[in-house]
Design an enzyme around this catalytic site. Structure first.
Site, PDB file in Angstrom:
ATOM      1  N   LYS A  89       2.828  -3.060  -8.283  1.00 24.01           N
ATOM      2  CA  LYS A  89       2.581  -2.708  -6.883  1.00 24.01           C
ATOM      3  C   LYS A  89       1.286  -3.359  -6.414  1.00 24.01           C
ATOM      4  O   LYS A  89       0.243  -3.219  -7.049  1.00 24.01           O
ATOM      5  CB  LYS A  89       2.469  -1.190  -6.728  1.00 24.01           C
ATOM      6  CG  LYS A  89       3.791  -0.473  -6.955  1.00 24.01           C
ATOM      7  CD  LYS A  89       3.609   1.030  -6.963  1.00 24.01           C
ATOM      8  CE  LYS A  89       3.368   1.572  -5.572  1.00 24.01           C
ATOM      9  NZ  LYS A  89       3.344   3.068  -5.600  1.00 24.01           N
TER      10      LYS A  89
HETATM   11  C1  E4P Z   1       4.784   5.175  -3.320  1.00 25.11           C
HETATM   12  O1  E4P Z   1       4.922   4.191  -3.918  1.00 25.11           O
HETATM   13  C2  E4P Z   1       3.522   5.736  -2.826  1.00 25.11           C
HETATM   14  O2  E4P Z   1       2.577   5.602  -3.821  1.00 25.11           O
HETATM   15  C3  E4P Z   1       3.674   7.183  -2.484  1.00 25.11           C
HETATM   16  O3  E4P Z   1       4.994   7.481  -2.142  1.00 25.11           O
HETATM   17  C4  E4P Z   1       2.684   7.677  -1.482  1.00 25.11           C
HETATM   18  O4  E4P Z   1       3.018   9.011  -1.233  1.00 25.11           O
HETATM   19  P1  E4P Z   1       2.042  10.072  -0.580  1.00 25.11           P
HETATM   20  O5  E4P Z   1       2.017   9.832   0.883  1.00 25.11           O
HETATM   21  O6  E4P Z   1       2.675  11.400  -0.926  1.00 25.11           O
HETATM   22  O7  E4P Z   1       0.705   9.893  -1.229  1.00 25.11           O
END
Ligand code: E4P
Length: 223
Positions: A89
């Site tokens: 990522k």
């Molecule tokens: C996904 O890859 C993200 O890291 C995640 O869904 C962010 O989610 P949040 O808004 O609950 O922190």
């Protein structure tokens, strides 16, 4: 390209529990999710590699925000589990967008993350990202997050871009439901929301009714 459903968590017990009865395609984490485990990142990655099969993706995020740091960390992440089904990522910052093609050139799969608008997602797709993770619930703070993600899916289709939307950041089942109904190609959801998707009190009530009627008629609870 098949639909993929990931668990957004580093809670190994929750991952084990859900993988035990659902055909889960892998796990996504981010730096905050890793810290919540209370474990060192290396331990989390080792445990993920142990609890998941090699067919299930491990999707982990770089922490550095500068180009060189992103490249170095992407190479480290790509070594997890010998590189099998690993996706790195990378945030859609200026440095991140510059790093995406360089990481791709090393043969590493990339998920562009931290996406708050379809326009950021468009540029990440153009840069060669394999997945695009719009933060649906967070986008809802600024407008119609669900609608914008649906729009993004259409934009990519219109241009025949290969990048796959991986809808992320969910707070309730309805948000997930709307995107699944719209045909989002992949999605990552936290364990509590996945449990809420699966469990419905009506199902338990129906089963109790069947068992009670069967017991009354035949004096047993099996066929
Ligand atoms: C996904 O890859 C993200 O890291 C995640 O869904 C962010 O989610 P949040 O808004 O609950 O922190």
């Amino acid at each position: 390209m098949s639909m993929e459903f990931f668990i957004d968590s580093a809670d190994i017990e929750a991952i084990r529990e859900l993988c035990d009865f659902l055909p889960i395609d892998g796990v996504t984490t981010n730096p905050t999710i890793i810290t919540k485990s209370g474990k060192e990142p290396e331990q989390v990655f080792a445990e993920l590699a142990e609890v998941l099969t090699e067919d299930q993706k491990i999707i982990a995020q770089v922490v550095s925000l500068d180009y060189n740091g992103i490249l170095a960390e992407a190479e480290r992440i790509a070594q997890i589990r010998g590189g099998k089904n690993i996706v790195v990522k990378i945030p859609v910052t200026r440095e991140g967008l510059r790093a995406i093609p360089a990481v791709k050139a090393k043969g590493i799969s990339v998920l562009a993350t931290g996406i708050y608008s379809p326009d950021q997602a468009f540029w990440a797709a153009k840069a060669g990202a394999d997945y695009l993770a719009p933060y649906v619930n967070r986008m809802c703070n600024y407008g119609d997050g669900v609608g914008q993600v649906m729009e993004l899916v259409n934009t990519l289709a219109q241009y025949g871009m290969d990048a796959k939307v991986c809808a992320a950041s969910f707070k309730n089942v309805d948000q997930v439901h709307q995107l699944l109904a719209a045909g989002v190609p992949s999605i990552t959801v936290n364990p509590d929301t996945i449990r809420d998707m699966v469990g419905h009190p009506g199902t338990a009530i129906a089963m109790e009714e069947f068992t009670a009627n069967w017991q009354k008629a035949y004096g047993r609870t099996t066929l």
